[in-house]
Design an enzyme around this catalytic site. Structure first.
Site, mmCIF file in Angstrom:
data_model
loop_
_atom_site.group_PDB
_atom_site.id
_atom_site.type_symbol
_atom_site.label_atom_id
_atom_site.label_comp_id
_atom_site.label_asym_id
_atom_site.label_seq_id
_atom_site.Cartn_x
_atom_site.Cartn_y
_atom_site.Cartn_z
ATOM 1 N N LEU A 72 65.845 63.817 34.878
ATOM 2 C CA LEU A 72 66.183 62.967 36.011
ATOM 3 C C LEU A 72 65.172 63.104 37.129
ATOM 4 C CD1 LEU A 72 68.092 64.595 38.549
ATOM 5 C CD2 LEU A 72 69.135 65.187 36.381
ATOM 6 N N CYS A 73 65.108 62.070 37.952
ATOM 7 C CA CYS A 73 64.265 62.059 39.146
ATOM 8 C C CYS A 73 64.960 61.148 40.167
ATOM 9 C CB CYS A 73 62.842 61.591 38.819
ATOM 10 S SG CYS A 73 62.721 59.855 38.325
ATOM 11 N N HIS A 74 64.220 60.614 41.114
ATOM 12 C CA HIS A 74 64.829 59.778 42.140
ATOM 13 C C HIS A 74 65.316 58.438 41.586
ATOM 14 C CE1 HIS A 74 64.445 56.977 45.776
ATOM 15 N NE2 HIS A 74 65.566 57.643 45.912
#
Length: 116
Positions: A72-74
């Protein structure tokens, strides 16, 4: 031959997975200041992409091929690219990408997670 794209997972589906008894490894590739703004409400392996020189040599030992990996990231773009890279290493990992990232998590699952 392994697919070079991580499987997408929606924020609600990830929440269901986290509530189940099925194991998973969460990998957050955001930068430290992003985690300070909006942390993910679970234990994650924090691998900020800008600091890859600090963790790259030990990465294979840090991730178990026996347990699926959700990256996951932004917004889901950096994690998608990192997930693709992981699959290209041919370590036998089952890699998923959080569609829409932590922003989708905030909108679809947990509005208390700050948006930025």
């Amino acid at each position: 031959m392994t697919s070079n794209r991580p499987r997408p997972i929606t924020a609600p589906a990830l929440m269901d997975w986290m509530r189940s008894d099925q194991p998973l490894q969460l990998v957050d590739v955001r930068e430290s200041q992003e985690l300070a703004l909006a942390s993910f409400p679970a234990d994650v392996v924090h691998l900020p992409l800008s600091g890859s020189s600090d963790w790259l040599d030990s990465l294979r030992e840090r991730l178990s091929a026996e347990v699926p990996v959700v990256v996951l990231c932004h917004a889901g773009i950096r994690s998608l690219h990192f997930g693709q890279w992981l699959l290209e290493q041919e370590w036998g990992l089952d890699v998923w990408n959080l569609d829409g990232g932590i922003d989708a998590w905030s909108l679809q699952v947990d509005p208390t997670t700050p948006r930025y």
